[in-house]
Design a protein around this motif. Structure first.
Motif, PDB file in Angstrom:
ATOM      1  N   ASN A 123      -1.841  -3.554  10.804  1.00 51.90           N
ATOM      2  CA  ASN A 123      -3.100  -4.232  10.531  1.00 51.90           C
ATOM      3  C   ASN A 123      -4.023  -4.078  11.721  1.00 51.90           C
ATOM      4  OD1 ASN A 123      -2.043  -6.084  12.329  1.00 51.90           O
ATOM      5  ND2 ASN A 123      -2.694  -7.842  11.160  1.00 51.90           N
ATOM      6  N   VAL A 124      -5.249  -4.481  11.528  1.00 46.49           N
ATOM      7  CA  VAL A 124      -6.281  -4.383  12.546  1.00 46.49           C
ATOM      8  C   VAL A 124      -6.899  -5.765  12.739  1.00 46.49           C
ATOM      9  CG1 VAL A 124      -8.578  -3.440  13.011  1.00 46.49           C
ATOM     10  CG2 VAL A 124      -6.813  -1.963  12.106  1.00 46.49           C
ATOM     11  N   GLU A 125      -7.177  -6.091  13.972  1.00 46.23           N
ATOM     12  CA  GLU A 125      -7.897  -7.319  14.306  1.00 46.23           C
ATOM     13  C   GLU A 125      -9.129  -6.951  15.105  1.00 46.23           C
ATOM     14  OE1 GLU A 125      -7.498 -10.547  13.583  1.00 46.23           O
ATOM     15  OE2 GLU A 125      -5.795 -10.075  12.310  1.00 46.23           O
ATOM     16  N   PRO A 126     -10.259  -7.565  14.904  1.00 42.93           N
ATOM     17  CA  PRO A 126     -10.519  -8.561  13.877  1.00 42.93           C
ATOM     18  C   PRO A 126     -10.428  -7.941  12.486  1.00 42.93           C
ATOM     19  CG  PRO A 126     -12.559  -7.938  14.975  1.00 42.93           C
ATOM     20  CD  PRO A 126     -11.455  -7.237  15.685  1.00 42.93           C
ATOM     21  N   GLU A 127     -10.105  -8.786  11.515  1.00 43.54           N
ATOM     22  CA  GLU A 127      -9.836  -8.307  10.161  1.00 43.54           C
ATOM     23  C   GLU A 127     -10.969  -7.479   9.577  1.00 43.54           C
ATOM     24  OE1 GLU A 127      -8.572 -11.379   7.500  1.00 43.54           O
ATOM     25  OE2 GLU A 127      -6.810 -11.865   8.699  1.00 43.54           O
ATOM     26  N   TYR A 128     -12.211  -7.882   9.803  1.00 46.12           N
ATOM     27  CA  TYR A 128     -13.335  -7.162   9.201  1.00 46.12           C
ATOM     28  C   TYR A 128     -13.440  -5.735   9.720  1.00 46.12           C
ATOM     29  CZ  TYR A 128     -15.926  -8.204  13.493  1.00 46.12           C
ATOM     30  OH  TYR A 128     -16.321  -8.303  14.801  1.00 46.12           O
ATOM     31  N   ALA A 129     -12.832  -5.430  10.858  1.00 46.34           N
ATOM     32  CA  ALA A 129     -12.883  -4.074  11.408  1.00 46.34           C
ATOM     33  C   ALA A 129     -11.957  -3.127  10.663  1.00 46.34           C
ATOM     34  CB  ALA A 129     -12.527  -4.097  12.895  1.00 46.34           C
ATOM     35  N   GLY A 130     -11.031  -3.654   9.857  1.00 49.11           N
ATOM     36  CA  GLY A 130     -10.106  -2.812   9.111  1.00 49.11           C
ATOM     37  C   GLY A 130     -10.798  -1.816   8.206  1.00 49.11           C
ATOM     38  N   ARG A 131     -11.938  -2.196   7.642  1.00 47.94           N
ATOM     39  CA  ARG A 131     -12.638  -1.277   6.734  1.00 47.94           C
ATOM     40  C   ARG A 131     -13.272  -0.110   7.480  1.00 47.94           C
ATOM     41  NH1 ARG A 131     -17.249  -5.373   4.967  1.00 47.94           N
ATOM     42  NH2 ARG A 131     -15.333  -6.414   4.467  1.00 47.94           N
ATOM     43  N   TYR A 132     -13.387  -0.221   8.807  1.00 47.42           N
ATOM     44  CA  TYR A 132     -14.010   0.849   9.595  1.00 47.42           C
ATOM     45  C   TYR A 132     -12.987   1.671  10.383  1.00 47.42           C
ATOM     46  CZ  TYR A 132     -17.999  -2.103   8.574  1.00 47.42           C
ATOM     47  OH  TYR A 132     -18.940  -2.847   7.927  1.00 47.42           O
ATOM     48  N   PHE A 133     -11.758   1.194  10.445  1.00 42.57           N
ATOM     49  CA  PHE A 133     -10.723   1.898  11.210  1.00 42.57           C
ATOM     50  C   PHE A 133     -10.019   2.868  10.269  1.00 42.57           C
ATOM     51  CE2 PHE A 133      -7.025   2.801  13.656  1.00 42.57           C
ATOM     52  CZ  PHE A 133      -7.410   2.612  14.975  1.00 42.57           C
ATOM     53  N   ASN A 134     -10.217   4.154  10.482  1.00 41.93           N
ATOM     54  CA  ASN A 134      -9.719   5.191   9.577  1.00 41.93           C
ATOM     55  C   ASN A 134      -8.603   5.995  10.231  1.00 41.93           C
ATOM     56  OD1 ASN A 134     -11.714   5.400   7.124  1.00 41.93           O
ATOM     57  ND2 ASN A 134     -12.915   4.925   8.946  1.00 41.93           N
ATOM     58  N   LYS A 135      -7.483   6.103   9.521  1.00 44.92           N
ATOM     59  CA  LYS A 135      -6.371   6.924   9.993  1.00 44.92           C
ATOM     60  C   LYS A 135      -6.366   8.223   9.207  1.00 44.92           C
ATOM     61  CE  LYS A 135      -3.487   2.961  10.667  1.00 44.92           C
ATOM     62  NZ  LYS A 135      -2.253   2.348  10.242  1.00 44.92           N
ATOM     63  N   ILE A 136      -6.268   9.334   9.920  1.00 43.02           N
ATOM     64  CA  ILE A 136      -6.200  10.649   9.291  1.00 43.02           C
ATOM     65  C   ILE A 136      -4.731  11.030   9.115  1.00 43.02           C
ATOM     66  CG2 ILE A 136      -6.869  13.080   9.479  1.00 43.02           C
ATOM     67  CD1 ILE A 136      -9.117  11.918  11.454  1.00 43.02           C
ATOM     68  N   GLN A 137      -3.960  10.833  10.162  1.00 40.99           N
ATOM     69  CA  GLN A 137      -2.515  11.053  10.123  1.00 40.99           C
ATOM     70  C   GLN A 137      -1.851   9.896  10.852  1.00 40.99           C
ATOM     71  OE1 GLN A 137      -1.874  14.795  12.035  1.00 40.99           O
ATOM     72  NE2 GLN A 137      -2.702  15.981  10.337  1.00 40.99           N
ATOM     73  N   CYS A 138      -0.683   9.469  10.332  1.00 46.20           N
ATOM     74  CA  CYS A 138       0.000   8.342  10.959  1.00 46.20           C
ATOM     75  C   CYS A 138       1.480   8.339  10.600  1.00 46.20           C
ATOM     76  CB  CYS A 138      -0.630   7.027  10.498  1.00 46.20           C
ATOM     77  SG  CYS A 138       0.102   5.570  11.270  1.00 46.20           S
ATOM     78  N   PHE A 139       2.293   7.984  11.564  1.00 48.36           N
ATOM     79  CA  PHE A 139       3.730   7.835  11.313  1.00 48.36           C
ATOM     80  C   PHE A 139       3.992   6.730  10.297  1.00 48.36           C
ATOM     81  CE2 PHE A 139       2.633   5.173  14.923  1.00 48.36           C
ATOM     82  CZ  PHE A 139       3.199   3.957  14.595  1.00 48.36           C
ATOM     83  N   CYS A 140       3.022   5.854  10.118  1.00 45.89           N
ATOM     84  CA  CYS A 140       3.187   4.734   9.198  1.00 45.89           C
ATOM     85  C   CYS A 140       3.043   5.138   7.735  1.00 45.89           C
ATOM     86  CB  CYS A 140       2.183   3.634   9.526  1.00 45.89           C
ATOM     87  SG  CYS A 140       0.465   4.147   9.363  1.00 45.89           S
ATOM     88  N   PHE A 141       2.617   6.383   7.474  1.00 43.73           N
ATOM     89  CA  PHE A 141       2.474   6.835   6.091  1.00 43.73           C
ATOM     90  C   PHE A 141       3.820   7.149   5.454  1.00 43.73           C
ATOM     91  CE2 PHE A 141      -2.003   8.681   7.129  1.00 43.73           C
ATOM     92  CZ  PHE A 141      -2.532   7.405   7.142  1.00 43.73           C
ATOM     93  N   THR A 142       4.855   7.374   6.260  1.00 39.26           N
ATOM     94  CA  THR A 142       6.192   7.703   5.740  1.00 39.26           C
ATOM     95  C   THR A 142       7.251   6.927   6.509  1.00 39.26           C
ATOM     96  OG1 THR A 142       6.419   9.554   7.278  1.00 39.26           O
ATOM     97  CG2 THR A 142       5.537  10.056   5.084  1.00 39.26           C
ATOM     98  N   GLU A 143       8.448   6.851   5.933  1.00 42.60           N
ATOM     99  CA  GLU A 143       9.569   6.225   6.636  1.00 42.60           C
ATOM    100  C   GLU A 143      10.028   7.147   7.757  1.00 42.60           C
ATOM    101  OE1 GLU A 143      12.475   5.496   3.549  1.00 42.60           O
ATOM    102  OE2 GLU A 143      11.642   3.493   3.188  1.00 42.60           O
ATOM    103  N   GLN A 144      10.582   6.543   8.800  1.00 38.70           N
ATOM    104  CA  GLN A 144      11.082   7.291   9.951  1.00 38.70           C
ATOM    105  C   GLN A 144      12.578   7.035  10.090  1.00 38.70           C
ATOM    106  OE1 GLN A 144       8.842   9.244  11.656  1.00 38.70           O
ATOM    107  NE2 GLN A 144       7.320   8.502  10.192  1.00 38.70           N
ATOM    108  N   THR A 145      13.365   8.100  10.175  1.00 42.07           N
ATOM    109  CA  THR A 145      14.803   7.964  10.380  1.00 42.07           C
ATOM    110  C   THR A 145      15.142   8.439  11.781  1.00 42.07           C
ATOM    111  OG1 THR A 145      15.264   8.323   8.042  1.00 42.07           O
ATOM    112  CG2 THR A 145      17.102   8.644   9.573  1.00 42.07           C
ATOM    113  N   LEU A 146      15.788   7.576  12.550  1.00 43.11           N
ATOM    114  CA  LEU A 146      16.202   7.911  13.906  1.00 43.11           C
ATOM    115  C   LEU A 146      17.720   7.867  13.994  1.00 43.11           C
ATOM    116  CD1 LEU A 146      13.641   5.926  16.103  1.00 43.11           C
ATOM    117  CD2 LEU A 146      13.488   8.264  15.247  1.00 43.11           C
ATOM    118  N   GLN A 147      18.282   8.886  14.617  1.00 42.41           N
ATOM    119  CA  GLN A 147      19.717   8.951  14.843  1.00 42.41           C
ATOM    120  C   GLN A 147      20.074   8.018  16.000  1.00 42.41           C
ATOM    121  OE1 GLN A 147      21.713  10.627  12.726  1.00 42.41           O
ATOM    122  NE2 GLN A 147      19.781  11.016  11.635  1.00 42.41           N
TER     123      GLN A 147
END
Length: 194
Positions: A123-147
């Motif tokens: 999430n982003v704080e302040p909350e209203y800034a979330g609509r302006y914060f744009n992710k192009i690529q992010c590890f959060c888009f998929t699950e991550q498996t670590l050995q």
């Protein structure tokens, strides 16, 4: 009132009650995805936006031509109690130009003796800034498996939409906080009983 009339009325009431219960059950199942969709579209609750490369290029062109201002981004990281990972941003704060792509890195390490799959909420704080914060690529888009013992650097490619400059709520905004929390993925082999 005859018995047949009473039976028809009771049958109609029972049918309506059953249909009403089914409708409520359906709305209950649809509530979470509908709420997530609402948050993604509006940025409600600090939900960030997902941007394409072309949208990022348009924002960068605008930023170059308009000479937009800079803003501080604070990076925050935490893990759920049941996830034996170390998770932290590589850099706690960074100053970026609004509209220009930037990349931040987070580091995650599996401290457990078994492979673990995790997924990140954000999430982003302040909350209203979330609509302006744009992710192009992010590890959060998929699950991550670590050995066991594995450590990885995970990037986030983002930009702050220049439209934030037209928002009265954001005229004095100096810093946006991007927070991630990693959780153990559900139904993975080796899940621990709670």
């Amino acid at each position: 009132m005859t018995t047949a009339t009473l039976d028809r009325r009771n049958s109609r009431v029972a049918t309506l009650a059953f249909l009403g219960a089914l409708a409520m059950l359906g709305l209950g199942y649809a509530a979470v995805p509908l709420y997530q969709l609402f948050c993604q579209v509006t940025g409600f609750g600090g939900t960030t936006q997902k941007a394409s490369e072309s949208e990022a290029n348009l924002a960068a062109q605008f930023a170059r031509s308009a000479g937009t201002r800079e803003i501080s981004i604070r990076f925050d990281a935490s893990t759920a109690r049941d996830l034996n990972w170390s998770f932290a941003p590589a850099q706690v704060t960074e100053t970026v130009q609004i509209g220009v792509r930037d990349m931040a890195f987070y580091t995650a390490r599996n401290n457990d003796s078994v492979p673990i799959t995790g997924s990140a909420t954000f999430n982003v704080e302040p909350e209203y800034a979330g609509r302006y914060f744009n992710k192009i690529q992010c590890f959060c888009f998929t699950e991550q498996t670590l050995q066991p013992g594995q450590q990885v650097r995970m990037p986030v490619l983002f930009y702050v939409d220049p439209a934030i400059l037209d928002d009265e709520n954001a005229k004095d905004l100096e810093q946006i906080t991007l927070s991630y929390t990693f959780h153990r993925s559900i139904d993975q082999p080796g899940d621990r009983a709670e």
